[in-house]
Structure formats: C-alpha cells, structure tokens
Write an enzyme that holds these catalytic residues in place. Structure first.
Site, PDB file in Angstrom:
ATOM      1  N   CYS A 130       0.808  -1.214   0.000  1.00  0.00           N
ATOM      2  CA  CYS A 130       0.000   0.000   0.000  1.00  0.00           C
ATOM      3  C   CYS A 130       0.846   1.271   0.000  1.00  0.00           C
ATOM      4  CB  CYS A 130      -0.952  -0.001   1.188  1.00  0.00           C
ATOM      5  SG  CYS A 130      -0.171  -0.420   2.758  1.00  0.00           S
ATOM      6  N   HIS A 243      -3.043   6.528   4.392  1.00  0.00           N
ATOM      7  CA  HIS A 243      -1.597   6.590   4.604  1.00  0.00           C
ATOM      8  C   HIS A 243      -1.068   7.937   4.100  1.00  0.00           C
ATOM      9  CE1 HIS A 243      -1.690   2.545   5.795  1.00  0.00           C
ATOM     10  NE2 HIS A 243      -1.013   1.953   4.835  1.00  0.00           N
TER      11      HIS A 243
END
Length: 340
Positions: A130, A243
């Site tokens: 990710c 994130h």
C-alpha cells in the site's frame, strides 16, 4: 460480453472494498462470485445494490472464470492461487507472496500498465504494498521529466493497514484512555497505538530496516526503475484509514517546483491540493473513500542541487489495495483479455 469474476476473501476489509469499487466503476462482470473460508460461508456482502452470499473457497472450481481478485494473505494464497491459475483463471493478488517473483508482474496501472502483458508466464499479477503504490503514482511523472536519483520517504501509516485487528485495537485503546479501569494492552501492535506513533511495521531485518521499509525499496525498483535509490522509515500512526508520506526526491537534473506542480496536476490518478495557507493541503481524513492520490506541500529542497519535497496522501484500502487491484483488472481487459 463481460467477464466471470471471483472475489476471494470477500468478507475482509479489502475484499469488501473490492466489491464496492467493482460496482462503482461498473466493471463489466457478467458473473461475480464471492468466496471466503468455510467458517464464513453464507455471510452476506454488498455489491452495488445487490447482496451476495459467500461460497466455500475450499470447494470452489475456478474453471471458466477469467479473473480472481485475491485478498486473503500470503499463506492462503499459496494454497489457492495455484488452483485458480491451473484452471485458467488469472489471479490478481493483494498479498506479498508473488511481488518479488521475476515472472510475476508487479503493477500500478498509472505507472507500468504494459507489465500486465507478462501475465501469461504464471497467470498471476501482483498488487504492490500500500505505501509503495501511492508513492510511485506520485514519482512516475516526475521521473519521466527529470529522472530520479534518490528518494527519502517517511510514512505515516494508518492502522487499517494491519487489518480489522489494528482498527479494533486503536478504537479500544482510545476508549480505555478515558476509562482507566478498562485497560487495553497492545496485542496487534508492539506498543500502545492510541495517542502514540510506532516506528515499526512488519518484522525487523538484519540490516536494521523493517520488512515494510525493504518492500518500498524493492517494489519501487521493480515497478519504476532499478537505478533509483530509496530509503524509507515506516511509522504506524493512530489514524483509522489513509496513509501519508513525506517524500524527498533528488533528481539528475533541475526541476522547478512550479513545473513539478503542473506535471502532477496533469498526471493520471493524482489530485494536487497545494495552497500555502492554513488548511491548503490534504490530510488522511479527507482522502477516505476517494480514488485519487493527493499531493500537497510541493517545494524546492535547497539543501541539495536538484531536490523537491512533497506530501502524499491516499486511502490505503483503495489505492493501496482494492482500487489498484480493480484497475489492474481493467488494464488486463484492455491489453490482454479484450472481450467485447
């Protein structure tokens, strides 16, 4: 004519997000089945305005299916991906199992869509980590213009990257802060995550890097350019989803911040929100549920000859996992399967 698609691990966070995105993007699936472990048989999941019941992965026959989106972790993938590929089904795998296999393409469609054409070597395409996925989306258009020599990245990764257990631990610990009699010790993470940051994601390696940091290095080289030097520090933060990354880039030639901003504005998959004022940037809370990778704080680094700094934020359950997998499936359809 559309595709026959299986979503494997449909009851997990990423599997459910895959179903949402397949529906949102109107992926051409004539048939879609949802698969899970035996203990989850019959669990209902949403797919657009439909409700589907999960079937037993262990007993499922992939024969006749075009694409299987896997979101079940490396151990289970090791068992079930070969069954799917042997039946002629192409696996798009969200685990780390095949990412570093030379015969398996590692794909971010905005960056290296042509790599899907390698799929027939093993009938598998790997989805990157990710934190890597959103970073290379930001780096690629800049690399095309001025060639990147070195990247220094610090990540601020949400607890959803550690699955449902990570989300539950942050929630439970946050509540316990206000109720001292209800102590919630760290279980999923190595230290308290509520109101804290932990500079440790995945296992430590002999070099002193963690596996998460090593992944960012290896995957950036495989996806973009093996000549790029990357060093990463990956940190878990008390954010549920999204994130963030502070990225320092050194180029082979000078790239002005204004030109970089214009390049990024025109690049696929990117939204530039970069005003030099209070709130003129994007935070994780604002990126949740969005397809884009958001770039802010673009500025010259005056400490090196050809340097830029930027801030990069993305929904890790989307671009970092489910969205990228669906985009790979779309690219596969355009470049390899090509059904009408």
């Amino acid at each position: 004519m559309g595709y026959r698609v299986a979503v494997v691990g449909a009851t997990g966070n990423v599997g459910r997000e895959m179903l949402n995105i397949l529906a949102e993007r109107h992926f051409p699936a004539d048939e879609l089945v949802v698969l899970a472990s035996r203990k989850s048989i019959g669990t209902e999941v949403s797919y657009g305005d439909k409700t589907l019941k999960t079937k037993d992965l262990d007993a499922f026959d992939f024969t006749g299916f075009d694409i299987a989106l896997f979101a079940i972790g490396s151990d289970a993938t090791k068992t079930y991906a070969p069954k799917a590929t042997k039946a002629g089904c192409i696996v798009i795998d969200n685990s780390s199992l095949y990412r570093y296999d030379a015969d398996v393409p590692l794909v971010v469609p905005e960056v290296n869509p042509e790599a899907v054409e390698m799929v027939h070597k093993k009938n598998i395409i790997a989805n990157p980590n990710c934190s890597t996925a959103q970073m290379v989306v930001a780096l690629k258009p800049l690399h095309d213009r001025a060639r990147i020599k070195r990247v220094v990245v610090s990540t601020y990764q949400s607890v959803s990257g550690a699955g449902k257990e990570g989300i539950d631990e942050l929630w439970d610990q946050t509540k316990s802060i206000y109720n001292p009699t209800d102590d919630k010790p760290a279980r999923k993470f190595t230290k308290q995550i509520a109101f804290n940051v932990i500079p440790h994601i995945d296992a430590f390696m002999d070099s002193g890097d963690t596996k998460e940091e090593w992944k960012m290095v290896a995957e950036t080289k495989k996806i973009m350019d093996p000549a790029i030097k990357v060093t990463a520090t990956c940190v878990r933060v008390p954010v549920f989803v999204g994130h963030s990354e502070a990225i320092n880039i050194e180029f082979e030639e000078f790239l002005d911040e204004d030109e970089a901003r214009d390049i990024l504005r025109e690049a696929p998959g990117i939204m530039v929100i970069d005003k030099r004022e209070d709130g003129g940037y994007v935070t994780p809370v604002e990126c949740v549920g969005d397809f884009a990778t958001f770039i802010s704080r673009i500025r010259q680094d005056s400490t090196i000859e050809n340097g830029l700094n930027l801030w990069c934020v993305s929904d890790n359950l989307r671009k970092g996992a489910a969205l990228n997998a669906v985009q790979i499936a779309e690219t596969l359809g355009q470049r390899v399967l090509k059904k009408g």
